[in-house]
Design a protein around this motif. Sequence first.
Motif, PDB file in Angstrom:
ATOM      1  N   ARG A  43      29.490  33.005  33.674  1.00  0.00           N
ATOM      2  CA  ARG A  43      29.819  33.182  32.256  1.00  0.00           C
ATOM      3  C   ARG A  43      29.021  34.335  31.646  1.00  0.00           C
ATOM      4  NH1 ARG A  43      33.414  29.763  30.609  1.00  0.00           N
ATOM      5  NH2 ARG A  43      33.511  27.636  31.365  1.00  0.00           N
ATOM      6  N   GLU A  44      27.764  34.441  32.000  1.00  0.00           N
ATOM      7  CA  GLU A  44      26.937  35.535  31.486  1.00  0.00           C
ATOM      8  C   GLU A  44      27.514  36.883  31.894  1.00  0.00           C
ATOM      9  OE1 GLU A  44      22.268  37.062  31.499  1.00  0.00           O
ATOM     10  OE2 GLU A  44      22.801  35.209  32.534  1.00  0.00           O
ATOM     11  N   LEU A  45      27.897  37.003  33.156  1.00  0.00           N
ATOM     12  CA  LEU A  45      28.494  38.258  33.616  1.00  0.00           C
ATOM     13  C   LEU A  45      29.862  38.501  32.993  1.00  0.00           C
ATOM     14  CD1 LEU A  45      27.551  38.292  37.398  1.00  0.00           C
ATOM     15  CD2 LEU A  45      26.721  39.833  35.614  1.00  0.00           C
ATOM     16  N   SER A  46      30.651  37.457  32.846  1.00  0.00           N
ATOM     17  CA  SER A  46      31.990  37.644  32.271  1.00  0.00           C
ATOM     18  C   SER A  46      31.915  38.162  30.845  1.00  0.00           C
ATOM     19  CB  SER A  46      32.808  36.358  32.333  1.00  0.00           C
ATOM     20  OG  SER A  46      32.375  35.423  31.379  1.00  0.00           O
ATOM     21  N   ASN A  47      30.894  37.761  30.106  1.00  0.00           N
ATOM     22  CA  ASN A  47      30.724  38.255  28.741  1.00  0.00           C
ATOM     23  C   ASN A  47      30.451  39.757  28.711  1.00  0.00           C
ATOM     24  OD1 ASN A  47      31.139  35.789  27.502  1.00  0.00           O
ATOM     25  ND2 ASN A  47      28.984  35.233  27.583  1.00  0.00           N
ATOM     26  N   MET A  48      29.927  40.284  29.795  1.00  0.00           N
ATOM     27  CA  MET A  48      29.626  41.714  29.849  1.00  0.00           C
ATOM     28  C   MET A  48      30.768  42.549  30.420  1.00  0.00           C
ATOM     29  SD  MET A  48      26.771  41.918  28.434  1.00  0.00           S
ATOM     30  CE  MET A  48      26.784  43.680  28.574  1.00  0.00           C
ATOM     31  N   ILE A  49      31.498  42.007  31.373  1.00  0.00           N
ATOM     32  CA  ILE A  49      32.446  42.849  32.106  1.00  0.00           C
ATOM     33  C   ILE A  49      33.913  42.572  31.833  1.00  0.00           C
ATOM     34  CG2 ILE A  49      30.817  43.235  33.974  1.00  0.00           C
ATOM     35  CD1 ILE A  49      32.416  41.240  35.655  1.00  0.00           C
ATOM     36  N   MET A  50      34.233  41.441  31.240  1.00  0.00           N
ATOM     37  CA  MET A  50      35.639  41.109  31.016  1.00  0.00           C
ATOM     38  C   MET A  50      36.182  41.898  29.838  1.00  0.00           C
ATOM     39  SD  MET A  50      36.491  38.854  33.286  1.00  0.00           S
ATOM     40  CE  MET A  50      37.850  37.897  32.708  1.00  0.00           C
ATOM     41  N   PRO A  51      37.390  42.409  29.989  1.00  0.00           N
ATOM     42  CA  PRO A  51      38.007  43.120  28.870  1.00  0.00           C
ATOM     43  C   PRO A  51      38.214  42.187  27.688  1.00  0.00           C
ATOM     44  CG  PRO A  51      39.482  43.059  30.774  1.00  0.00           C
ATOM     45  CD  PRO A  51      38.239  42.341  31.153  1.00  0.00           C
ATOM     46  N   LYS A  52      37.860  42.644  26.536  1.00  0.00           N
ATOM     47  CA  LYS A  52      38.048  41.848  25.325  1.00  0.00           C
ATOM     48  C   LYS A  52      39.401  42.230  24.729  1.00  0.00           C
ATOM     49  CE  LYS A  52      33.750  40.406  25.529  1.00  0.00           C
ATOM     50  NZ  LYS A  52      33.465  40.119  26.896  1.00  0.00           N
ATOM     51  N   ASN A  53      40.375  41.365  24.939  1.00  0.00           N
ATOM     52  CA  ASN A  53      41.696  41.653  24.388  1.00  0.00           C
ATOM     53  C   ASN A  53      42.172  40.472  23.566  1.00  0.00           C
ATOM     54  OD1 ASN A  53      42.639  39.736  26.219  1.00  0.00           O
ATOM     55  ND2 ASN A  53      43.268  41.259  27.706  1.00  0.00           N
ATOM     56  N   HIS A  54      43.232  40.688  22.861  1.00  0.00           N
ATOM     57  CA  HIS A  54      43.736  39.649  21.961  1.00  0.00           C
ATOM     58  C   HIS A  54      44.844  38.820  22.582  1.00  0.00           C
ATOM     59  CE1 HIS A  54      41.303  41.344  18.836  1.00  0.00           C
ATOM     60  NE2 HIS A  54      41.834  42.528  19.041  1.00  0.00           N
TER      61      HIS A  54
ATOM     62  N   PHE B 283      37.721  37.523  39.042  1.00  0.00           N
ATOM     63  CA  PHE B 283      37.451  38.848  38.493  1.00  0.00           C
ATOM     64  C   PHE B 283      35.950  39.136  38.550  1.00  0.00           C
ATOM     65  CE2 PHE B 283      36.596  41.918  35.183  1.00  0.00           C
ATOM     66  CZ  PHE B 283      37.673  42.795  35.243  1.00  0.00           C
ATOM     67  N   VAL B 284      35.153  38.170  38.103  1.00  0.00           N
ATOM     68  CA  VAL B 284      33.690  38.318  38.115  1.00  0.00           C
ATOM     69  C   VAL B 284      33.178  38.430  39.547  1.00  0.00           C
ATOM     70  CG1 VAL B 284      31.504  37.182  37.538  1.00  0.00           C
ATOM     71  CG2 VAL B 284      33.381  37.175  35.883  1.00  0.00           C
ATOM     72  N   MET B 285      33.713  37.616  40.453  1.00  0.00           N
ATOM     73  CA  MET B 285      33.271  37.661  41.846  1.00  0.00           C
ATOM     74  C   MET B 285      33.592  39.012  42.471  1.00  0.00           C
ATOM     75  SD  MET B 285      31.724  35.635  43.977  1.00  0.00           S
ATOM     76  CE  MET B 285      30.734  37.017  44.450  1.00  0.00           C
ATOM     77  N   ASN B 286      34.740  39.569  42.160  1.00  0.00           N
ATOM     78  CA  ASN B 286      35.094  40.885  42.672  1.00  0.00           C
ATOM     79  C   ASN B 286      34.109  41.939  42.175  1.00  0.00           C
ATOM     80  OD1 ASN B 286      37.012  42.454  44.259  1.00  0.00           O
ATOM     81  ND2 ASN B 286      37.487  43.438  42.318  1.00  0.00           N
ATOM     82  N   PHE B 287      33.718  41.839  40.904  1.00  0.00           N
ATOM     83  CA  PHE B 287      32.721  42.753  40.352  1.00  0.00           C
ATOM     84  C   PHE B 287      31.396  42.610  41.101  1.00  0.00           C
ATOM     85  CE2 PHE B 287      29.217  43.717  37.515  1.00  0.00           C
ATOM     86  CZ  PHE B 287      29.547  44.990  37.077  1.00  0.00           C
ATOM     87  N   CYS B 288      30.992  41.372  41.348  1.00  0.00           N
ATOM     88  CA  CYS B 288      29.741  41.121  42.071  1.00  0.00           C
ATOM     89  C   CYS B 288      29.791  41.726  43.476  1.00  0.00           C
ATOM     90  CB  CYS B 288      29.451  39.633  42.149  1.00  0.00           C
ATOM     91  SG  CYS B 288      29.068  38.870  40.567  1.00  0.00           S
ATOM     92  N   LEU B 289      30.918  41.589  44.139  1.00  0.00           N
ATOM     93  CA  LEU B 289      31.063  42.183  45.471  1.00  0.00           C
ATOM     94  C   LEU B 289      31.017  43.710  45.405  1.00  0.00           C
ATOM     95  CD1 LEU B 289      33.767  39.771  46.899  1.00  0.00           C
ATOM     96  CD2 LEU B 289      31.378  39.941  47.651  1.00  0.00           C
ATOM     97  N   ASP B 290      31.529  44.286  44.322  1.00  0.00           N
ATOM     98  CA  ASP B 290      31.428  45.733  44.126  1.00  0.00           C
ATOM     99  C   ASP B 290      29.977  46.157  43.937  1.00  0.00           C
ATOM    100  OD1 ASP B 290      34.136  46.209  44.401  1.00  0.00           O
ATOM    101  OD2 ASP B 290      34.521  46.308  42.240  1.00  0.00           O
TER     102      ASP B 290
END
Length: 121
Positions: A33-44, A54-61
């Motif tokens: 959740r902490e990471l998702s708040n930083m990297i997830m696109p904020k859309n409506h 999505f977060v796990m893919n970022f972590c693997l990157d």
Amino acid sequence: MSNMYVLKKEGFKEEKIKQALEMLLIDRKNEFRELSNMIMPKNHSGPIKNWEQFVMNFCLDVNDAFKTWSGKSELNTNSPQKALTILRQLSRDKTSMTQLSHLLNISYDLAEEFKEIYRRI
């Protein structure tokens, strides 16, 4: 970006990915959740389905990028762009390198734990 995201990495099987991710989320939901708040696109349009993937893919990157940064992998043509993107996403609203380092460590550790759980399944 579509409202659904699926983790796809070369060498990983979808069924084992889901099982390993579920096991990791039992103990590490707060870090996700902490990471998702930083990297997830904020859309409506609402929350992204499979945001954990999505977060796990970022972590693997981040994990792959660290191999390049530490000299364990060769520099490729996308390495500078990937590094800058990772740093910009995690640095948003941060005031110190310590805060950035904390998020990099979480990302790296989650990727390592995921790979270990995946390997043991």
